[in-house]
Design a protein around this motif. Structure first.
Motif, short mmCIF file in Angstrom:
data_model
loop_
_atom_site.label_atom_id
_atom_site.label_comp_id
_atom_site.label_asym_id
_atom_site.label_seq_id
_atom_site.Cartn_x
_atom_site.Cartn_y
_atom_site.Cartn_z
N TYR A 44 -61.62 43.80 64.35
CA TYR A 44 -61.06 42.83 65.29
C TYR A 44 -59.83 42.18 64.66
N HIS A 255 -59.68 46.81 67.66
CA HIS A 255 -59.49 45.92 68.81
C HIS A 255 -58.36 44.96 68.44
N SER A 258 -57.37 40.46 69.52
CA SER A 258 -58.79 40.11 69.69
C SER A 258 -59.25 39.19 68.56
#
Length: 505
Positions: A44, A255, A258
């Motif tokens: 992330y 991701h 994020s």
């Protein structure tokens, strides 16, 4: 190395999902090793691009490395890629720079540090008779520290003093000089102030005055002067790209945009992490984002390793004022790396560490990668990255940035003989506010935690959360410390600890 039985165990557990927060060098390293062990790994990243501080800025035909620009300790990068069946050369071309770097003490007092060791000895001897022999003795000691540090110390998680109950470490403890001042150590060998400054400059970025830094860190001199200064063609973004490809080949999912905004902790385990898009289950977490931010913003007070008072007392490495400049003409007098030490090192260091303020007469560093790489600037142009170390936690305004831009340009233009300000077709700055906004950086630091004696090894913030069993940290605020090679190693060490936990839960 990851043990084969560890890898096999997790490969048979398809439900093991790990979240890695942050995609800098430590996050990419951790993600790759976890995925190799059979984990389903999700990274992330709060920003739009992978790479953390090693993102690249692209505009008007220029490609700028936004952060790291010194490629030292090439074996650390090579070892990472080798662990996954690759070579660094599978992803980028590496060139040794010659000169490795240049130090400007005055307009006519310039040292070009050669890649060839015999030439380096000759340079030292021309400055201070007898110093060639002293350099050899100094680097022989530094080589021992480097081998011990890189083969033993940096791979220890720093969870207990017992980790250092190693006969080789005990036997070599005196030679490691952990309790000797770096400044005093250098002065045992050299008298000329230029040579002293040359040897002391790497520790300026370790986060403390040379007199407060352990002499252990002469290993940095060995890395720079003996192992050489290298450049990955295309910039550090190519290294990030290579590491990302390794991760993706192992099945890692990225991701971007994020930012992790929450943890849900049940008992002594993180059960889910939340972003603005979703809440995702996980069996373990590697937090390679800013340690202070993770503790203060993502964890309830009951689950934090450290309170606010602890962080207030930490000695941080510098922040930086950085300029990314595109210049429409060539600048002959600049090399790939040029350090401007035509000012008082001790005064600038004091104004970073002892009496924090914007510097009276700053030292600064200029990277001109277009000297070595025709892909980072339009033909006939130069790509300049200019960095001035700055006290962490300091005020950052546009007026101050402009003032120091002109102050630096006055000296740079005087040295090069080129009117750079009238030849700019790209000009962006980056400073403490940006480090905070982009990386949640504590006090806007650029390099992490200072490598002082009281912040070494097990005295650094713990790589393991002491209250949550499946949460570990990685990066420049924990072991082994600041810098790109230590961050890569940090990711590997934290991944191994999480894998051990997952095997025995």
């Amino acid at each position: 190395m990851l043990k084969s039985d560890t890898v096999e165990h997790i490969l048979h557990d398809e439900k093991t999902t790990v979240a890695v927060i942050g995609s800098g060098f430590s996050g990419l390293s951790a993600a790759a090793y976890l995925a190799k062990a059979g984990c389903s790994v999700h990274v992330y990243e709060k920003n739009n691009e992978i790479g953390g501080r090693s993102r690249q800025l692209v505009g008007n035909g220029y490609t700028f490395d936004m952060g790291p620009s010194w490629y030292w300790m090439p074996e650390v990068f090579e070892n990472f890629f080798n662990d996954f069946g690759y070579k660094a050369s599978d992803f980028y071309e590496l060139e040794q720079l010659d000169p490795g770097f240049t130090v400007v003490f005055g307009k006519k007092d310039v040292l070009h540090i050669p890649a060839d060791y015999a030439a380096l000895e000759a340079l030292f001897e021309s400055i201070e008779p007898g110093s060639a022999r002293q350099l050899t003795l100094f680097l022989e000691e530094a080589a021992f520290k480097y081998r011990t540090g890189m083969n033993k110390l940096v791979h220890k998680p720093g969870l207990s003093l017992l980790e250092f109950a190693d006969w080789d470490l005990i036997r070599g403890a005196f030679k490691l000089q952990v309790f000797t001042s770096f400044s005093k150590h250098v002065r045992r060998f050299f008298k000329d102030e230029r040579l002293i400054t040359l040897m002391e400059f790497p520790v300026l970025f370790l986060g403390a005055m040379p007199e407060d830094t352990p002499a252990l860190y002469s290993l940095m001199n060995y890395a720079g002067l003996k192992l050489g200064t290298w450049y990955p063609k295309g910039g550090f973004g190519k290294v990030i790209e290579g590491m990302q490809k390794v991760c993706e080949a192992q099945g890692v999912v990225f991701h971007t945009n994020s930012a992790v905004s929450s943890f849900r902790v049940t008992g002594k385990h993180v059960k889910t992490i939340g972003t603005k898009y979703s809440e995702s289950k996980c069996d373990g977490v590697i937090a390679s984002a800013d340690y202070h931010h993770v503790e203060e913003q993502l964890l309830d007070e009951a689950y934090r390793n450290y309170d606010t008072a602890y962080w207030t007392k930490r000695v941080m490495a510098p922040s930086s004022l950085i300029f990314y400049l595109g210049v429409t003409s060539r600048i002959e007098k600049l090399e790939h790396h040029t350090l401007f030490f035509d000012a008082d090192l001790k005064l600038h260091a004091s104004e970073i560490y002892k009496n924090p303020k914007w510097p009276t007469k700053p030292l600064f560093y200029v990277c001109c990668p277009s000297k070595s790489d025709n892909t980072v600037a339009p033909l006939g142009h130069e790509n300049l990255f200019i960095l001035m170390p700055l006290a962490p936690g300091i005020e950052d305004t546009e007026a101050l940035r402009k003032e120091y831009f002109n102050l630096i340009m006055d000296r740079l233009e005087d040295y090069t003989g080129v009117p750079i300000r009238t030849a700019l077709d790209f000009n962006e700055s980056y400073c403490a506010k940006d480090f905070k906004a982009d990386y949640n950086s504590f006090k806007g630091n650029a390099y992490g935690l200072a490598n002082t004696l009281m912040q070494t090894a097990h005295l650094k913030p713990s790589i393991k959360n002491k209250k949550i069993k499946n949460l570990f940290y990685a990066g420049q605020l924990t072991v082994p410390g600041p810098g790109v090679p230590p961050s890569i190693i940090s990711g590997k060490v934290s991944a191994e600890l999480l894998i051990q936990y997952l095997n025995h839960k």
